[in-house]
Write a protein that holds these residues in place. Structure first.
Motif, short mmCIF file in Angstrom:
data_model
loop_
_atom_site.label_atom_id
_atom_site.label_comp_id
_atom_site.label_asym_id
_atom_site.label_seq_id
_atom_site.Cartn_x
_atom_site.Cartn_y
_atom_site.Cartn_z
N GLY A 471 0.82 -1.20 0.00
CA GLY A 471 0.00 0.00 0.00
C GLY A 471 0.85 1.25 0.00
O GLY A 471 0.60 2.20 -0.74
N ARG A 472 1.89 1.25 0.83
CA ARG A 472 2.79 2.41 0.88
C ARG A 472 3.57 2.55 -0.42
O ARG A 472 3.78 3.67 -0.91
N TRP A 473 4.02 1.43 -0.98
CA TRP A 473 4.83 1.47 -2.20
C TRP A 473 4.02 1.99 -3.39
O TRP A 473 4.45 2.90 -4.09
N PHE A 474 2.84 1.42 -3.59
CA PHE A 474 2.00 1.89 -4.70
C PHE A 474 1.60 3.35 -4.49
O PHE A 474 1.48 4.10 -5.45
N GLY A 475 1.42 3.74 -3.24
CA GLY A 475 1.12 5.13 -2.97
C GLY A 475 2.26 6.04 -3.37
O GLY A 475 2.05 7.14 -3.91
N THR A 476 3.49 5.62 -3.10
CA THR A 476 4.66 6.40 -3.50
C THR A 476 4.78 6.49 -5.02
O THR A 476 5.12 7.54 -5.58
N LEU A 477 4.47 5.38 -5.69
CA LEU A 477 4.52 5.37 -7.16
C LEU A 477 3.40 6.22 -7.77
O LEU A 477 3.53 6.69 -8.91
#
Length: 522
Positions: A471-477
């Motif tokens: 969730g955090r990674w896709f949010g950063t992307l």
């Protein structure tokens, strides 16, 4: 034969293994009749560990590694100049510790065992390549067997993984760029009789009286490297007696340690000016050499194998033209050059022999040391190649965090099976492809998966993002769908209802056209 690999070191064995697992016929020719016993690599970064994981050997190697806590550079007085933090408890993007110390023969045994289990791979020790001749149909390789008799191999492609003095590189007419670094060092591997926990685990002693490296060589082993000074006699610098004499200040002697290996190496910095000529290519030390101070020599070679394997697979299968292999060199050259340059700069810090110059260096580094431990630098991005045009995230490593399905936990690459992966987040339908595009994707071996927030999901449903990392990674992307290449790099990212289709269509166009695209550019 589909591929002849010359050299059965870790890079050659890994490349053969990755191709053999795809069903390709591979012949590995190794000039050494028995295992090579001299000191070699002792460091794997997290990306290299992930590559070995996807080859099926890292889980067996991991218990034989020692995770680095920190890497201290100190002067002759013991004062810190530079302190690199290994952050062993902080997850990396690859899901493996940032820095792993090991013994290369352990890795080679595991790779050899894995290769022996592949029916399409044959390893021929004691076979020295004498000539390679390419024609319009492939390559003829002439070698001599242990008895001196001629042995001929016919292959579609030949990959030279035969070290810094590569005969394949020379026969292919590939030149090298000399990056102007050379120094002789005595490399020593010892096994102390009693286990000792060194803290910090890895140390560089920037002492003009004798620049010295003292690092882990894997559990129960220590690696020492001693720079040869102008006054050292050439005839005995590489002797066991010299090794023991230089080990005395470290409280190591024949009474409490075993000298496993010792040899004089010339550290150099070179890079091929061309990675491919027709059906002849090079990888690993045959393509590049660098000082060991950043621990990136073998890591770079393993990245070579991972990048080259999937490209060769597609070319052999007829799913891409051979011009795809031009992207091998264009992708690998910039990060390898950056690793060489970084290693050389580190060498300039440690290899100062003039006391006044060393004192000036110490003063220059005082503010850096006072700032405290620094994180290890991230591996540089690949160069132009098979990427989604204009995507700022192309070339980055895909996150590998724990995921769950049906109540189990696994690393992402183990859960997906690796290879080509479309991964959607949340409600993104990574498998929503038009029929024709879906058939092309399936023929490529591509898989479509989703990762959803933590919690229970229906059997056979999305992978569970049990830690919230995705969730955090896709949010950063700022994307909801990614397309991951077999080497774990992001081909591209997208968002919206047709994100998956746009990514797969772009990949199909890139492979059919074998276009080379600069990262982050239209």
């Amino acid at each position: 034969m589909d591929v002849a690999v010359v050299g059965a070191g870790p890079v050659g064995l890994l490349l053969a293994l990755l191709l053999g697992r795809k069903g390709w016929r591979v012949e590995v020719l190794e000039r050494q009749a028995t295992a090579f016993g001299r000191p070699r690599a002792v460091h794997l970064d997290h990306e290299a560990a992930r590559i070995l994981q996807n080859a099926g050997v890292m889980d067996r190697l991991a218990p034989q590694t020692e995770v680095m806590d920190s890497y201290l550079w100190r002067n002759a007085a013991g004062e810190a100049l530079l302190w690199l933090d290994g952050a062993p408890d902080v997850p990396t993007v690859s899901g493996w510790p940032a820095s792993n110390m090991f013994c290369q023969p352990d890795l080679e045994r595991l790779l050899t065992e894995a290769v022996s289990g592949q029916p399409t791979i044959r390893v021929r020790p004691g076979h020295e390549v004498r000539d390679v001749a390419a024609d319009g149909e492939g390559v003829s390789v002439r070698a001599t067997d242990p008895g001196g008799a001629q042995a001929d191999v016919r292959a579609r492609w030949v990959i030279g993984c035969d070290g810094a003095d590569s005969r394949v590189r020379r026969l292919a007419g590939l030149g090298t760029i000399d990056l102007h670094y050379q120094a002789e060092w005595l490399i020593v591997d010892v096994q102390p009789a009693e286990p000792v926990r060194w803290s910090p685990l890895n140390v560089q002693v920037c002492d003009p009286a004798r620049p010295t490296t003292a690092v882990s060589g894997g559990p129960g082993r220590r690696r020492f490297e001693f720079m040869r000074l102008p006054g050292d006699a050439e005839d005995d610098f590489g002797s066991a007696a010299t090794a023991w004499r230089l080990l005395e200040p470290w409280d190591l002697s024949p009474a409490n340690a075993v000298l496993e290996r010792h040899a004089v190496y010339t550290f150099g910095a070179r890079l091929v000016d061309q990675w491919r000529r027709g059906p002849l290519l090079v990888a690993g030390d045959a393509a590049h050499q660098m000082p060991p101070f950043a621990g990136q020599g073998l890591c770079s070679g393993l990245r070579d194998a991972a990048s080259l394997a999937w490209k060769l697979d597609l070319v052999l299968a007829g799913r891409a033209s051979e011009t795809l292999l031009d992207s091998y060199g264009s992708e690998r050259c910039p990060p390898v050059r950056a690793a060489i340059d970084f290693s050389v700069e580190l060498g300039k810090i440690i290899c100062v022999l003039d006391p006044d110059a060393a004192a000036a260096r110490d003063r220059d580094f005082a503010p850096i040391a006072e700032a405290g431990p620094m994180p290890l630098p991230d591996p540089p991005l690949p160069g132009p190649g098979v990427w989604l045009p204009g995507d700022p995230h192309a070339g980055q490593l895909a996150l590998q965090a724990p995921v769950g399905q049906d109540g189990s936990q696994a690393r992402l690459d183990d859960a997906t099976g690796g290879g080509w992966v479309l991964l959607g987040h949340g409600a993104a339908a990574a498998g929503d492809l038009p029929a024709g595009l879906g058939r092309w994707w399936a023929a490529l071996g591509g898989r479509c998966l989703q990762v959803a927030p933590g919690g229970q999901v229906a059997p056979g449903g999305p992978l569970q993002d049990s830690t919230g990392a995705y969730g955090r990674w896709f949010g950063t992307l700022e994307r909801d769908t990614v397309l991951i290449r077999p080497d774990s790099c992001l081909f591209g990212t997208a968002a919206g209802p047709d994100a998956a289709a746009r990514l797969v269509d772009a990949l199909r166009s890139a492979l059919e056209g074998a276009a080379i695209t600069a990262i982050g550019q239209e």
